[in-house]
Design an enzyme around this catalytic site. Sequence first.
Site, PDB file in Angstrom:
ATOM      1  N   GLY A  11       9.959  32.212 -35.057  1.00  0.00           N
ATOM      2  CA  GLY A  11      11.090  33.131 -34.888  1.00  0.00           C
ATOM      3  C   GLY A  11      11.023  34.415 -35.691  1.00  0.00           C
ATOM      4  N   ASN A  13       9.979  37.349 -34.723  1.00  0.00           N
ATOM      5  CA  ASN A  13      10.506  38.454 -33.901  1.00  0.00           C
ATOM      6  C   ASN A  13      12.025  38.375 -33.818  1.00  0.00           C
ATOM      7  OD1 ASN A  13       8.396  40.271 -32.601  1.00  0.00           O
ATOM      8  ND2 ASN A  13       7.481  38.234 -32.359  1.00  0.00           N
ATOM      9  N   ARG A  64      12.219  21.138 -14.190  1.00  0.00           N
ATOM     10  CA  ARG A  64      12.333  22.427 -14.879  1.00  0.00           C
ATOM     11  C   ARG A  64      13.671  23.102 -14.558  1.00  0.00           C
ATOM     12  NH1 ARG A  64       8.621  25.327 -17.116  1.00  0.00           N
ATOM     13  NH2 ARG A  64       6.972  24.042 -16.288  1.00  0.00           N
ATOM     14  N   LEU A  92      10.066  29.876 -17.042  1.00  0.00           N
ATOM     15  CA  LEU A  92      11.414  29.803 -16.466  1.00  0.00           C
ATOM     16  C   LEU A  92      11.325  29.832 -14.935  1.00  0.00           C
ATOM     17  CD1 LEU A  92      12.940  32.194 -19.092  1.00  0.00           C
ATOM     18  CD2 LEU A  92      13.650  29.808 -18.743  1.00  0.00           C
ATOM     19  N   ASN A 106      10.725  39.997 -22.687  1.00  0.00           N
ATOM     20  CA  ASN A 106       9.790  39.097 -23.366  1.00  0.00           C
ATOM     21  C   ASN A 106       8.833  39.953 -24.190  1.00  0.00           C
ATOM     22  OD1 ASN A 106       8.388  36.645 -23.967  1.00  0.00           O
ATOM     23  ND2 ASN A 106       6.812  37.233 -22.497  1.00  0.00           N
ATOM     24  N   HIS A 108       4.869  39.927 -25.736  1.00  0.00           N
ATOM     25  CA  HIS A 108       3.589  39.238 -25.576  1.00  0.00           C
ATOM     26  C   HIS A 108       2.549  39.926 -26.467  1.00  0.00           C
ATOM     27  CE1 HIS A 108       0.670  36.696 -23.611  1.00  0.00           C
ATOM     28  NE2 HIS A 108      -0.115  37.751 -23.484  1.00  0.00           N
ATOM     29  N   VAL A 143       4.078  34.299 -15.007  1.00  0.00           N
ATOM     30  CA  VAL A 143       3.924  34.239 -16.469  1.00  0.00           C
ATOM     31  C   VAL A 143       3.430  35.586 -17.009  1.00  0.00           C
ATOM     32  CG1 VAL A 143       2.639  33.150 -18.359  1.00  0.00           C
ATOM     33  CG2 VAL A 143       3.467  31.782 -16.447  1.00  0.00           C
TER      34      VAL A 143
HETATM   35  C1  GRF Z   1       4.550  36.232 -30.904  1.00  0.00           C
HETATM   36  O1  GRF Z   1       3.213  36.588 -31.108  1.00  0.00           O
HETATM   37  C2  GRF Z   1       4.990  36.611 -29.515  1.00  0.00           C
HETATM   38  O2  GRF Z   1       4.384  37.762 -29.019  1.00  0.00           O
HETATM   39  C3  GRF Z   1       4.544  35.425 -28.703  1.00  0.00           C
HETATM   40  O3  GRF Z   1       4.759  34.319 -29.536  1.00  0.00           O
HETATM   41  C4  GRF Z   1       4.729  34.726 -30.892  1.00  0.00           C
HETATM   42  C5  GRF Z   1       6.030  34.312 -31.490  1.00  0.00           C
HETATM   43  O4  GRF Z   1       6.095  34.548 -32.873  1.00  0.00           O
HETATM   44  N1  GRF Z   1       5.235  35.369 -27.434  1.00  0.00           N
HETATM   45  P1  GRF Z   1       7.489  34.438 -33.608  1.00  0.00           P
HETATM   46  O5  GRF Z   1       8.052  33.078 -33.259  1.00  0.00           O
HETATM   47  O6  GRF Z   1       8.369  35.545 -33.119  1.00  0.00           O
HETATM   48  O7  GRF Z   1       7.180  34.553 -35.050  1.00  0.00           O
END
Ligand code: GRF
Length: 215
Positions: A11, A13, A64, A92, A106, A108, A143
């Site tokens: 978490g 981010n 799902r 999802l 999202n 990535h 995805v």
């Molecule tokens: C990040 O690298 C994000 O881009 C990817 O999963 C990771 C999550 O990291 N989808 P965090 O849980 O936010 O620390």
Amino acid sequence: MRVAILISGRGSNMERLVDSCKINNKSASIELVFSNNDKASGLSFAKNNNIKTSVIDHRIFEKREDFDHELDKKLRENNIDFICNAGFMRILSEDFVNNWFNKQLNIHPSLLPDFKGLDVHKRVIESKTNISGCTVHLVRAGVDEGPIIGQISTNVESNDNEEILAGKVLKLEHILYPVCLKLFSDNLIQINEDKIIYSKEAIDQLDEINARLGK
Ligand code: GRF
């Protein structure tokens, strides 16, 4: 804008999004941190910051769609307007994605459309490419697909390993995601048939990231 953040693990981010909404994004407030995993370490940060948390274990559902339906219900009960996926390790279903069309971001850890999916940094290094980075995009049914809102790149050095590259990219993720959320909560971008139309302020804010990074 009432925002929910979906996490499955660390978490970091999510933490940056929470902090940014306290400090410089007054048009968004993080109202819910949701996880499919009760062991997600990010949940304690949310609790310590007095943010409502909710956990629904996906493993108790056969389909799902049934899990997604419960998640949708939880978001609506909390009057959520917008979702940020931040390390949420669930695909999802199409119905869920369509119910939150243009209202779900999202992040990535690659320069999409390259290196979708898992084990990104390992594959980047194996490919011998000399550039990587991160992407914030709107969520669509495939995805790691969907219109790109912002990206930041970084060089991949010959002595970078997976861990080093992951660390470099994560730092960039922490800068990019709050800016992209604010573009939505401040209404600075519009979407027309999957094409992003940036206002002048939006372009300035994205350019400012590169200036800050000395690019
Ligand atoms: C990040 O690298 C994000 O881009 C990817 O999963 C990771 C999550 O990291 N989808 P965090 O849980 O936010 O620390």
